[in-house]
Design a protein around this motif. Structure first.
Motif, mmCIF file in Angstrom:
data_model
loop_
_atom_site.group_PDB
_atom_site.id
_atom_site.type_symbol
_atom_site.label_atom_id
_atom_site.label_comp_id
_atom_site.label_asym_id
_atom_site.label_seq_id
_atom_site.Cartn_x
_atom_site.Cartn_y
_atom_site.Cartn_z
ATOM 1 N N LEU A 21 21.145 -39.855 -23.343
ATOM 2 C CA LEU A 21 19.890 -39.322 -22.660
ATOM 3 C C LEU A 21 19.893 -38.622 -21.306
ATOM 4 C CD1 LEU A 21 17.129 -41.789 -24.189
ATOM 5 C CD2 LEU A 21 17.477 -39.468 -24.843
ATOM 6 N N ALA A 22 20.578 -39.240 -20.667
ATOM 7 C CA ALA A 22 20.891 -38.868 -19.122
ATOM 8 C C ALA A 22 21.881 -37.571 -19.178
ATOM 9 C CB ALA A 22 21.729 -40.063 -18.355
ATOM 10 N N GLY A 23 22.746 -37.601 -20.119
ATOM 11 C CA GLY A 23 23.460 -36.200 -20.127
ATOM 12 C C GLY A 23 22.643 -35.099 -20.709
ATOM 13 N N PHE A 24 21.572 -35.659 -21.574
ATOM 14 C CA PHE A 24 20.550 -34.287 -21.830
ATOM 15 C C PHE A 24 19.839 -33.714 -20.506
ATOM 16 C CE2 PHE A 24 20.634 -35.968 -26.373
ATOM 17 C CZ PHE A 24 21.496 -34.897 -26.880
ATOM 18 N N ALA A 25 19.427 -34.951 -19.816
ATOM 19 C CA ALA A 25 18.518 -34.652 -18.689
ATOM 20 C C ALA A 25 19.245 -33.903 -17.649
ATOM 21 C CB ALA A 25 18.064 -35.945 -18.178
ATOM 22 N N ASP A 26 20.786 -34.396 -17.403
ATOM 23 C CA ASP A 26 21.462 -33.454 -16.761
ATOM 24 C C ASP A 26 21.591 -31.926 -16.875
ATOM 25 O OD1 ASP A 26 21.932 -35.972 -15.036
ATOM 26 O OD2 ASP A 26 23.788 -36.305 -15.884
ATOM 27 N N ARG A 27 21.660 -31.790 -18.426
ATOM 28 C CA ARG A 27 21.721 -30.306 -18.851
ATOM 29 C C ARG A 27 20.631 -29.581 -18.820
ATOM 30 N NH1 ARG A 27 24.858 -33.054 -22.357
ATOM 31 N NH2 ARG A 27 23.642 -32.808 -24.185
ATOM 32 N N GLY A 28 19.335 -30.150 -18.325
ATOM 33 C CA GLY A 28 18.284 -29.556 -18.212
ATOM 34 C C GLY A 28 17.118 -29.987 -19.195
ATOM 35 N N VAL A 29 17.381 -30.817 -20.129
ATOM 36 C CA VAL A 29 16.546 -30.943 -21.232
ATOM 37 C C VAL A 29 15.254 -31.810 -20.432
ATOM 38 C CG1 VAL A 29 15.996 -32.151 -23.381
ATOM 39 C CG2 VAL A 29 18.263 -30.932 -22.849
ATOM 40 N N ASP A 30 14.059 -31.618 -20.760
ATOM 41 C CA ASP A 30 12.856 -32.268 -20.173
ATOM 42 C C ASP A 30 12.542 -33.238 -21.057
ATOM 43 O OD1 ASP A 30 10.416 -33.272 -19.301
ATOM 44 O OD2 ASP A 30 9.316 -31.219 -19.587
ATOM 45 N N LEU A 31 12.770 -34.596 -20.599
ATOM 46 C CA LEU A 31 12.751 -35.750 -21.335
ATOM 47 C C LEU A 31 11.347 -36.577 -21.183
ATOM 48 C CD1 LEU A 31 16.364 -37.385 -21.431
ATOM 49 C CD2 LEU A 31 15.176 -36.027 -22.959
ATOM 50 N N ASN A 32 10.658 -35.956 -20.370
ATOM 51 C CA ASN A 32 9.062 -36.651 -20.179
ATOM 52 C C ASN A 32 8.087 -35.878 -20.845
ATOM 53 O OD1 ASN A 32 10.056 -37.919 -17.593
ATOM 54 N ND2 ASN A 32 10.055 -35.724 -16.480
ATOM 55 N N GLN A 33 8.325 -35.219 -22.052
ATOM 56 C CA GLN A 33 7.644 -34.884 -22.946
ATOM 57 C C GLN A 33 7.809 -35.360 -24.409
ATOM 58 O OE1 GLN A 33 8.324 -30.455 -23.907
ATOM 59 N NE2 GLN A 33 10.452 -30.726 -23.375
ATOM 60 N N LYS A 34 6.765 -35.210 -25.192
ATOM 61 C CA LYS A 34 7.164 -35.658 -26.519
ATOM 62 C C LYS A 34 8.157 -34.933 -27.349
ATOM 63 C CE LYS A 34 3.294 -38.518 -27.697
ATOM 64 N NZ LYS A 34 1.894 -38.672 -28.595
#
Length: 141
Positions: A21-34
């Motif tokens: 999940l941290a890797g996705f966030a680092d690549r710009g994926v918004d993990l604050n949404q459903k």
């Protein structure tokens, strides 16, 4: 935490999924949404997949109650060219590593008892309509 036989997800699985999940966030994926997560398991026969679905539905109802999920959906896919059946469990939620790890571990253990594959998960990135290809099981292999 309710999982197979009342178990909790392993610390290793939680750490692995946290890193993913941290890797996705680092690549710009918004993990604050459903997001709509798909947890998938493959079987060699339709009967195995259907048996798994019945038992997995019971486990998912317990997980749903524990984590306050709105709902979940099972989809059975037949891949004739590959000779397998894939059962997907779709869950819409904001990313929560304990929830993801609990579902992955629970469905994976239930599938293993019934001749299924490891459980893997993915979700579409709403920003570009692509499905990230990494999951706990895929990265760990």
């Amino acid at each position: 935490m309710i999982g197979v036989s009342g178990s909790t997800p392993s610390k290793d699985l939680i750490a692995e999924n946290s890193a993913i999940l941290a890797g996705f966030a680092d690549r710009g994926v918004d993990l604050n949404q459903k997001l709509e997560f798909e947890f998938s398991v493959e079987f060699s026969s339709k009967d195995q997949a259907k048996e798994f679905r019945s038992i997995a539905r019971e486990a998912m109802n317990r997980i749903k109650a524990e984590f306050g999920l709105k709902d979940f959906l099972f989809i059975l896919c037949n891949y004739e060219d590959e000779g397998c059946f894939e059962l997907k469990c779709c869950v819409e939620t904001t990313p929560d590593v304990r929830l993801i790890s609990t579902i992955e571990q629970t469905l994976g253990a239930l599938a293993a008892e019934r001749g299924g594959s490891d459980c893997f998960w993915e979700f579409p990135d709403p920003a570009n309509n692509e499905v990230p290809t990494e999951s706990g099981q895929e990265v760990g292999q």
